[in-house]
Design a protein around this motif. Structure first.
Motif, PDB file in Angstrom:
ATOM      1  N   UNK A  48       0.833  -1.207   0.000  1.00 45.73           N
ATOM      2  CA  UNK A  48       0.000   0.000   0.000  1.00 45.73           C
ATOM      3  C   UNK A  48       0.865   1.254   0.000  1.00 45.73           C
ATOM      4  N   UNK A  49       0.444   2.258  -0.754  1.00 41.91           N
ATOM      5  CA  UNK A  49       1.060   3.577  -0.688  1.00 41.91           C
ATOM      6  C   UNK A  49       0.374   4.374   0.424  1.00 41.91           C
ATOM      7  N   UNK A  50       1.113   4.667   1.482  1.00 42.20           N
ATOM      8  CA  UNK A  50       0.532   5.307   2.660  1.00 42.20           C
ATOM      9  C   UNK A  50       1.284   6.581   3.007  1.00 42.20           C
ATOM     10  N   UNK A  51       0.546   7.660   3.225  1.00 34.54           N
ATOM     11  CA  UNK A  51       1.156   8.906   3.684  1.00 34.54           C
ATOM     12  C   UNK A  51       1.345   8.807   5.192  1.00 34.54           C
ATOM     13  N   UNK A  52       2.587   8.644   5.624  1.00 38.35           N
ATOM     14  CA  UNK A  52       2.877   8.463   7.037  1.00 38.35           C
ATOM     15  C   UNK A  52       2.785   9.751   7.828  1.00 38.35           C
ATOM     16  N   UNK A  53       2.769  10.891   7.138  1.00 41.58           N
ATOM     17  CA  UNK A  53       2.794  12.182   7.830  1.00 41.58           C
ATOM     18  C   UNK A  53       1.444  12.898   7.803  1.00 41.58           C
ATOM     19  N   UNK A  54       0.881  13.065   6.603  1.00 43.97           N
ATOM     20  CA  UNK A  54      -0.387  13.798   6.419  1.00 43.97           C
ATOM     21  C   UNK A  54      -0.302  15.208   6.986  1.00 43.97           C
TER      22      UNK A  54
END
Length: 301
Positions: free
Chosen positions: A171-177
């Motif tokens: 999965x491509x996940x934005x760890x910061x947002x």
């Protein structure tokens, strides 16, 4: 005087925001830390295996990357299932990333000597930005967040060779947002190795690992080792990418259950004058396997 820590932090920020890719750590002794990149490796050692590794990259530079890993895996008795657990802690300056993942594999015999394993992993990645320098123009507040992810892999092997394909993060996940992107993009790995008999007491092993991450340069690692008297490995490695490095490594079988290894890398890029190199230590415990006649075939991978 040049502030190397600030320089490294700035470089990391530029790379993350422009490439938007948060990569898994890389290791010189990847052969015995395979489960961190391929869940199908779980249980392949045919006994309980506990592996601990610590990597101090670019020693001597303030805020340099450091990585610690712990993995435990074992086959399930009277079944074709393997189970494992992997923990990775990766630090760079004010940033810290933790990976906690469970692994499960299922093995299908292709012949009397060759097995194919299919593996899945699932768990969480934690990205943590520690309290930064208030004068840093990029980071103005602390941040910590956990995100789920999963992966899959295939591992084919016999006693003298192996090959594997995997994507430990699908999965491509934005760890910061937050204000900048720290995206955990899916990575793809190909691993392989083969052992040759040079004499009754001497073996030669060559291995390779290739990693592709969307939005980041590909890396290619190759190693060559000699094994003497089924106890002592010694060899060399080379990594081809934007941070090329040359390394030497050694591994010793202390007892039937314990092994210890050490690797030292020297970067060949522009950062070389600022660092004393990279140190990597690995400790391995394996529950001895009881065989009829008291003979155990050595495991090379």
């Amino acid at each position: 005087m040049l502030n190397i820590k600030r320089l490294l932090t700035t470089i990391v920020f530029v790379v993350v925001t422009s490439a938007s890719a948060q990569q898994l750590p890389q290791f010189t002794q990847y052969v015995y830390n395979t489960m961190s990149v391929n869940p199908a490796y779980a249980g392949s050692r045919q006994t309980l295996n506990v592996t601990a590794l610590h990597r101090n990259q670019w020693a001597g530079i303030e805020g340099n990357p450091t990585t610690s890993t712990l993995s435990v895996h074992s086959p399930v008795k009277f079944s074709r299932i393997g189970l494992g657990l992997t923990y990775i802690n990766d630090n760079l300056g004010d940033e810290s990333t933790n990976y906690v993942y469970g692994n499960v594999s299922y093995t299908v015999p292709l012949s009397q000597t060759v097995n194919m394993s299919f593996g899945l992993n699932a768990g969480f990645t934690n990205y943590d930005l520690n309290t930064p320098d208030i004068n840093d123009p990029f980071f103005s507040e602390s941040f910590s967040q956990w995100n789920p992810n999963l992966g899959a892999g295939i591992y084919v092997s016999n006693r003298m060779w192996y090959i594997g394909f995997s994507s430990p993060r699908l999965l491509n996940t934005d760890l910061n947002k937050g204000e900048f992107a720290a995206i955990e993009r899916n990575s793809y790995y190909t691993i392989g190795g083969v052992v040759f008999d040079l004499s009754e007491e001497t073996k030669f092993k060559t291995t390779a690992i290739v990693k592709f991450t969307n939005g980041a340069p590909a890396t290619y690692d190759v190693t060559a080792n000699f094994l003497f008297f089924s106890k002592f490995w010694i060899g060399a490695s080379y990594r081809f990418n934007d941070a090329d490095s040359f390394g030497v490594l050694a591994d010793y079988q202390i007892s039937k259950s314990f092994r210890a290894g050490y690797a030292y890398d020297v970067p060949t890029s522009e950062i070389r004058p600022y660092t004393g190199g990279t140190h990597e230590i690995i400790l391995i415990y394996e529950l001895p396997i009881k065989r009829l006649g008291g003979v155990k075939s050595p495991r090379f991978f």
